[in-house]
Motif scaffolding. Sequence first.
Motif, PDB file in Angstrom:
ATOM      1  N   SER A 615       0.852  -1.196   0.000  1.00  0.00           N
ATOM      2  CA  SER A 615       0.000   0.000   0.000  1.00  0.00           C
ATOM      3  C   SER A 615       0.885   1.242   0.000  1.00  0.00           C
ATOM      4  CB  SER A 615      -0.911   0.012   1.223  1.00  0.00           C
ATOM      5  OG  SER A 615      -1.559   1.261   1.354  1.00  0.00           O
ATOM      6  N   THR A 616       0.649   2.131  -0.955  1.00  0.00           N
ATOM      7  CA  THR A 616       1.384   3.398  -1.014  1.00  0.00           C
ATOM      8  C   THR A 616       0.438   4.586  -0.879  1.00  0.00           C
ATOM      9  OG1 THR A 616       1.252   3.383  -3.435  1.00  0.00           O
ATOM     10  CG2 THR A 616       3.216   2.408  -2.430  1.00  0.00           C
ATOM     11  N   SER A 617      -0.708   4.373  -0.225  1.00  0.00           N
ATOM     12  CA  SER A 617      -1.705   5.431  -0.091  1.00  0.00           C
ATOM     13  C   SER A 617      -1.364   6.354   1.068  1.00  0.00           C
ATOM     14  CB  SER A 617      -3.097   4.826   0.133  1.00  0.00           C
ATOM     15  OG  SER A 617      -4.037   5.832   0.432  1.00  0.00           O
ATOM     16  N   GLY A 618      -1.624   7.625   0.864  1.00  0.00           N
ATOM     17  CA  GLY A 618      -1.444   8.599   1.934  1.00  0.00           C
ATOM     18  C   GLY A 618      -2.715   8.872   2.703  1.00  0.00           C
ATOM     19  N   GLU A 619      -3.825   8.181   2.361  1.00  0.00           N
ATOM     20  CA  GLU A 619      -5.093   8.387   3.052  1.00  0.00           C
ATOM     21  C   GLU A 619      -4.999   7.846   4.476  1.00  0.00           C
ATOM     22  OE1 GLU A 619      -7.824   9.831   1.936  1.00  0.00           O
ATOM     23  OE2 GLU A 619      -7.012  10.266  -0.062  1.00  0.00           O
ATOM     24  N   PRO A 620      -5.494   8.587   5.463  1.00  0.00           N
ATOM     25  CA  PRO A 620      -5.454   8.086   6.850  1.00  0.00           C
ATOM     26  C   PRO A 620      -6.250   6.789   6.981  1.00  0.00           C
ATOM     27  CG  PRO A 620      -5.955  10.443   6.790  1.00  0.00           C
ATOM     28  CD  PRO A 620      -6.015   9.957   5.377  1.00  0.00           C
ATOM     29  N   GLY A 621      -5.625   5.772   7.521  1.00  0.00           N
ATOM     30  CA  GLY A 621      -6.299   4.501   7.745  1.00  0.00           C
ATOM     31  C   GLY A 621      -6.325   3.575   6.561  1.00  0.00           C
ATOM     32  N   ALA A 622      -5.957   4.051   5.361  1.00  0.00           N
ATOM     33  CA  ALA A 622      -6.011   3.195   4.174  1.00  0.00           C
ATOM     34  C   ALA A 622      -4.970   2.087   4.250  1.00  0.00           C
ATOM     35  CB  ALA A 622      -5.824   4.031   2.914  1.00  0.00           C
ATOM     36  N   GLY A 623      -3.756   2.413   4.726  1.00  0.00           N
ATOM     37  CA  GLY A 623      -2.716   1.397   4.831  1.00  0.00           C
ATOM     38  C   GLY A 623      -3.119   0.262   5.756  1.00  0.00           C
ATOM     39  N   GLU A 624      -3.748   0.602   6.902  1.00  0.00           N
ATOM     40  CA  GLU A 624      -4.193  -0.435   7.825  1.00  0.00           C
ATOM     41  C   GLU A 624      -5.248  -1.324   7.183  1.00  0.00           C
ATOM     42  OE1 GLU A 624      -3.787   2.655   8.438  1.00  0.00           O
ATOM     43  OE2 GLU A 624      -2.434   2.880  10.137  1.00  0.00           O
ATOM     44  N   MET A 625      -6.154  -0.732   6.408  1.00  0.00           N
ATOM     45  CA  MET A 625      -7.173  -1.531   5.722  1.00  0.00           C
ATOM     46  C   MET A 625      -6.539  -2.452   4.690  1.00  0.00           C
ATOM     47  SD  MET A 625     -10.084  -0.944   7.059  1.00  0.00           S
ATOM     48  CE  MET A 625     -11.106  -1.693   5.790  1.00  0.00           C
ATOM     49  N   HIS A 626      -5.534  -1.959   3.990  1.00  0.00           N
ATOM     50  CA  HIS A 626      -4.831  -2.805   3.017  1.00  0.00           C
ATOM     51  C   HIS A 626      -4.190  -4.001   3.711  1.00  0.00           C
ATOM     52  CE1 HIS A 626      -4.282   0.516  -0.266  1.00  0.00           C
ATOM     53  NE2 HIS A 626      -5.547   0.224  -0.013  1.00  0.00           N
TER      54      HIS A 626
END
Length: 659
Positions: A615-626
């Motif tokens: 995951s290379t997303s900067g959205e808050p919480g997106a990395g944890e969901m990935h």
Amino acid sequence: VSRGGKDKAVSSWSLGREMPKPSVEKWPRHASARRAGAVGLAVMVAAVAGSAMLTVISIETGRASFSVLATVAEFEREFAIAASSVRIYTLCAGFTNRTESYQKAASAQIEEERAAFERLSRDYDKGKRRSAAVRNSRRAFERVRRSTEAYIDFHERSVASVVDDIPDEYKNDFDTYISAFSDMLMVPSRTLRDELGESTSRFARRLGRISTSASKTTLYLAVVVQALLFAAAICLVRATLRIRGDAESRLAAQDEQAGQLAHEMRNKYAPAMHVIEKFVETARGENVTVGDLRSLKDDMALALVALKEAEAQNQARLDMYKILRGNYISHLETFDVLGFMRERVDVERAIAHARKGGTSADIASFEVRVEDEALAECTEVYVRTDLYVLNHVVANCLSNSRKFTHSGRIVLTLKGARDGKLVFGAQDTGVGLPPGVVDSIFREQVSTGDNRGTGLGLPSCALFCKTAGGYIRLVGTRRAEPGGVNGFTEFEFAVSGTVVRAEIAVRTPTHAGEERTGIRDDVAVVVCDDSTLNRSCLVRRLKKLQNDAKATGWTFAEFETVEAAQPLLRDLHARGDLVLVCLDEHMGSRGGVLTGIQATRWLLRDLRFEGIIVSTSGEPGAGEMHLLEGAHAAWGKPLPSQSKLVEDLSNAFAALPPR
């Protein structure tokens, strides 16, 4: 912006005025006309509504007062008849032998007096409920009530006392009886009757004044409403004429701008089409060689530059329309600003090199500098700001410098962070700005040039910077002397943003015979991100990791959306290749439908993917969901240190099943 000082076409943008915030006023040029029209319409609505309400109140007041006045007149008539009957029956009760029957008749007439007043009281209560103004006569009505009750009470006592109080000897002679009856009953009765008449007249006069006041109010309202409607009509007429005039001027400006745009597009498309036609003609010729095609590479590069400039121009115009209409939405991104500056400088250097026929002679040198001492030693500086706005401003400033700096130096500087803004500088040793243009380069009446740039230039930079909470200003300029020497131009511009992290690269030596990291050689890297800069930063970091690990079999593919990458992912999976997929979360700006989380589910559940997902997303919480969906690592934005990348990929490769 034409630095030659000759007006080629006048821009129709309102860029020199104080621009409002995007969501407040969508058309600043129509603001006064819109306000005048809104004021006129509001005045008309308020006048009509107020006059209607007050007119209804006045009419109801008039009706209520007239109704009570009519009841007052009826009360006076009925009460006078009943009072006369009471006096007659009382007179007869004391003189004749039918005393009891006349007393009953007198009592019945007294009840008629009381019933007449009750009708007056009921109608007065109705009038008070219909109009508040009628309530102002309650004191006069209370006086009528007291006078009436006193008069009725006197009549009741007269009927009972006329038999007992007049001596019997007076009853033998009618004249003597009348004289005694008059002294005992008629004189007091006349006083009470006069008092009742006076109170009733006063009550009627009070109601008359209320009715007259209501009529005057209606008249005054009519006059005021006429004046307000006249003023509102003037406002509407002025607003209509102003909007019509502005619309005509805007249509004329749009016609002029359309002609300008067509001219600029021809200047970009015509040479590009000529080069493409030449390439096609060469490719279709007999005995064509690779050298023949390679000889056209510089012309093809220039054609590509022209087409990209045309696309940039159209996009800039669309975005300016969005900003002026208040529809532009700022998107904050985290990225390496030094890498971004180097890439922009490399692009302009390549364009200058291509325009000189592939030679480095007589082209300016391009440099990237860091003025802030705290960041001077850093190799990576991650900032969070609106990347699109910053890219537009930097591209325009560097493009202007490249066009008008034929030798010497062009410098793009990161000056640092001040008061919540990222401050940059752009300097060149070109021809400089003419004196007549210096005071108006960011304003409305600025020549837009012909085929040298986007046709929007510095005015659009001023608008974009203001939209991003920043500014752009001319620090200084000097016109070049004959021969093109001793000239310079320097701009300073800023956009809202913050420095997130700065890193200083530390190279760790690898000793001979030391075991390498667990990085595999045969990896197909697929990067899905809607930001070109983010993709290039990630690919550059992964290529550095590849070189440090001495892995030679890596391939890289970049996509703006997951949907665009799906065919390649299916092919790689079918061939059994080892794949590293890097996923952003939201890619809707490029038409993507699938998010990073949905793409992770598709890879693991539908495709039965056996590679590595990051995951290379900067959205808050997106990395944890990935990670919860099955991703091997979450790097986020900005990217972590190089050692973290190596550690995560080494662990992910080690966790893969044997191939």
